[in-house]
Scaffold this motif. Structure first.
Motif, PDB file in Angstrom:
ATOM      1  N   LEU A  81      -8.022   6.346  -3.521  1.00  0.00           N
ATOM      2  CA  LEU A  81      -6.686   6.781  -3.090  1.00  0.00           C
ATOM      3  C   LEU A  81      -5.641   6.636  -4.196  1.00  0.00           C
ATOM      4  CD1 LEU A  81      -6.202   5.480   0.565  1.00  0.00           C
ATOM      5  CD2 LEU A  81      -6.257   7.856  -0.214  1.00  0.00           C
ATOM      6  N   ILE A  82      -5.833   5.690  -5.097  1.00  0.00           N
ATOM      7  CA  ILE A  82      -4.824   5.421  -6.130  1.00  0.00           C
ATOM      8  C   ILE A  82      -4.592   6.631  -7.032  1.00  0.00           C
ATOM      9  CG2 ILE A  82      -4.265   3.987  -8.135  1.00  0.00           C
ATOM     10  CD1 ILE A  82      -5.687   1.662  -6.648  1.00  0.00           C
ATOM     11  N   PRO A  83      -5.646   7.256  -7.626  1.00  0.00           N
ATOM     12  CA  PRO A  83      -5.387   8.451  -8.442  1.00  0.00           C
ATOM     13  C   PRO A  83      -4.842   9.623  -7.642  1.00  0.00           C
ATOM     14  CG  PRO A  83      -7.747   8.058  -8.222  1.00  0.00           C
ATOM     15  CD  PRO A  83      -7.052   6.840  -7.712  1.00  0.00           C
ATOM     16  N   ILE A  84      -5.182   9.716  -6.361  1.00  0.00           N
ATOM     17  CA  ILE A  84      -4.629  10.789  -5.532  1.00  0.00           C
ATOM     18  C   ILE A  84      -3.112  10.648  -5.452  1.00  0.00           C
ATOM     19  CG2 ILE A  84      -4.455  11.641  -3.151  1.00  0.00           C
ATOM     20  CD1 ILE A  84      -7.405  11.266  -2.854  1.00  0.00           C
ATOM     21  N   ALA A  85      -2.630   9.432  -5.186  1.00  0.00           N
ATOM     22  CA  ALA A  85      -1.189   9.197  -5.081  1.00  0.00           C
ATOM     23  C   ALA A  85      -0.489   9.527  -6.394  1.00  0.00           C
ATOM     24  CB  ALA A  85      -0.929   7.740  -4.688  1.00  0.00           C
ATOM     25  N   ILE A  86      -1.091   9.112  -7.508  1.00  0.00           N
ATOM     26  CA  ILE A  86      -0.472   9.358  -8.820  1.00  0.00           C
ATOM     27  C   ILE A  86      -0.426  10.844  -9.127  1.00  0.00           C
ATOM     28  CG2 ILE A  86      -0.725   8.985 -11.303  1.00  0.00           C
ATOM     29  CD1 ILE A  86      -2.000   6.236 -10.571  1.00  0.00           C
ATOM     30  N   HIS A  87      -1.511  11.562  -8.867  1.00  0.00           N
ATOM     31  CA  HIS A  87      -1.566  12.995  -9.185  1.00  0.00           C
ATOM     32  C   HIS A  87      -0.636  13.822  -8.292  1.00  0.00           C
ATOM     33  CE1 HIS A  87      -4.586  13.431 -12.340  1.00  0.00           C
ATOM     34  NE2 HIS A  87      -5.211  12.411 -11.780  1.00  0.00           N
ATOM     35  N   LEU A  88      -0.397  13.359  -7.082  1.00  0.00           N
ATOM     36  CA  LEU A  88       0.539  14.081  -6.225  1.00  0.00           C
ATOM     37  C   LEU A  88       1.960  14.023  -6.788  1.00  0.00           C
ATOM     38  CD1 LEU A  88      -0.725  13.083  -2.664  1.00  0.00           C
ATOM     39  CD2 LEU A  88      -0.681  15.393  -3.621  1.00  0.00           C
ATOM     40  N   LEU A  89       2.263  12.962  -7.538  1.00  0.00           N
ATOM     41  CA  LEU A  89       3.575  12.850  -8.176  1.00  0.00           C
ATOM     42  C   LEU A  89       3.612  13.519  -9.544  1.00  0.00           C
ATOM     43  CD1 LEU A  89       4.477   9.131  -7.365  1.00  0.00           C
ATOM     44  CD2 LEU A  89       5.380  11.194  -6.281  1.00  0.00           C
ATOM     45  N   MET A 166       8.907  12.384  -2.165  1.00  0.00           N
ATOM     46  CA  MET A 166       7.494  12.362  -2.550  1.00  0.00           C
ATOM     47  C   MET A 166       7.087  10.947  -2.965  1.00  0.00           C
ATOM     48  SD  MET A 166       5.970  15.509  -2.551  1.00  0.00           S
ATOM     49  CE  MET A 166       4.860  15.706  -3.949  1.00  0.00           C
ATOM     50  N   TYR A 167       8.033  10.204  -3.540  1.00  0.00           N
ATOM     51  CA  TYR A 167       7.716   8.837  -3.964  1.00  0.00           C
ATOM     52  C   TYR A 167       7.463   7.928  -2.753  1.00  0.00           C
ATOM     53  CZ  TYR A 167       8.690   9.928  -8.804  1.00  0.00           C
ATOM     54  OH  TYR A 167       8.627  10.470 -10.069  1.00  0.00           O
ATOM     55  N   ALA A 168       8.177   8.185  -1.665  1.00  0.00           N
ATOM     56  CA  ALA A 168       7.923   7.413  -0.447  1.00  0.00           C
ATOM     57  C   ALA A 168       6.522   7.699   0.075  1.00  0.00           C
ATOM     58  CB  ALA A 168       8.973   7.750   0.617  1.00  0.00           C
ATOM     59  N   GLY A 169       6.118   8.977   0.027  1.00  0.00           N
ATOM     60  CA  GLY A 169       4.769   9.340   0.453  1.00  0.00           C
ATOM     61  C   GLY A 169       3.710   8.711  -0.437  1.00  0.00           C
ATOM     62  N   ALA A 170       3.949   8.736  -1.758  1.00  0.00           N
ATOM     63  CA  ALA A 170       2.992   8.123  -2.684  1.00  0.00           C
ATOM     64  C   ALA A 170       2.899   6.615  -2.457  1.00  0.00           C
ATOM     65  CB  ALA A 170       3.406   8.413  -4.124  1.00  0.00           C
ATOM     66  N   ALA A 171       4.054   5.987  -2.203  1.00  0.00           N
ATOM     67  CA  ALA A 171       4.056   4.545  -1.920  1.00  0.00           C
ATOM     68  C   ALA A 171       3.248   4.241  -0.667  1.00  0.00           C
ATOM     69  CB  ALA A 171       5.495   4.047  -1.756  1.00  0.00           C
TER      70      ALA A 171
END
Length: 222
Positions: A81-89, A166-171
């Protein structure tokens, strides 16, 4: 379980409520993954991606008891999940498979992958509530799907207007990653014993902050 009994419908109601409460974070990820598509393509990506994700979730629910016996399953999901969150940003990076994209099928793949990883906890919870009755799971999901799809479209419109969210979603994805480490049947108790009860909020909070910082740095690098 007989479908014309009060117990059946009470169980269906419980599973629907569980699907909706546990599926809120999935709706955010669906919205984020399809956020850069044109309006018409976005609706198509949300629908196709959600159907694919739900089909995969049904299949996994059928073997949920077996999933519980796999060591480090939730640890693996948390790591992915970690790279998914980073790539979405940070769209447009080197990995085309897990980023928010203006390509329909890339967005669909992101939705299915992220939903699967974020649904491991959900799958096991719903399977427990259904007491092994797969019909209950299917029925509850069928009712929940349209609500989650509509929620994803609404969240997508909010992200259009306020992209910083988007940062709230990534968090949220980072937080989910941390909780999956702690819920793992093997590693979870080891982490808690080693660091104490504070780690139950400390690890998810650290990963939530970390993915936002890394995503910001990646999106602003030259």
């Amino acid at each position: 379980m007989e479908i014309f009994t009060l117990q059946f419908w009470l169980s269906v109601g419980a599973i629907i409520l569980m699907d909706l409460s546990l599926g809120g974070d999935n709706a955010v990820v669906i919205a984020m993954a399809s956020n850069r598509l044109p309006e018409k393509e976005r609706k198509k990506a949300i629908l196709i991606g959600t159907i694919g994700a739900v089909g995969l979730r049904m299949a996994l629910t059928a073997v949920a008891v077996w999933l519980l016996t796999i060591p480090y399953l939730q640890v693996l999901g948390g790591i992915l999940l970690i790279p998914i969150a980073i790539h979405l940003l940070a769209p447009g990076d080197e990995d085309p498979h897990i980023e928010a994209s203006d390509n329909l099928w890339t967005a669909v793949k992101t939705i299915i992958l992220a939903d699967f990883l974020m649904s491991i906890d959900n799958i096991l919870s719903v399977a427990g509530a259904a007491n092994g009755d797969f019909l209950l799971v299917v029925f509850g999901l069928m009712v929940s799907i349209p609500i989650i799809v509509m929620g994803s479209q609404l969240i997508g419109k909010v992200l259009d207007r306020f992209p910083f969210l988007m940062y709230a979603g990534a968090a949220m994805i980072g937080w989910t990653s941390g909780t999956m480490f702690l819920h793992d049947k093997v590693l979870g108790p080891v982490i808690t014993a080693a660091f104490g009860s504070w780690i139950e909020t400390g690890l998810p909070a650290f990963l939530a902050l970390a993915v936002c910082v890394l995503g910001y740095l990646k999106s602003h690098r030259k």
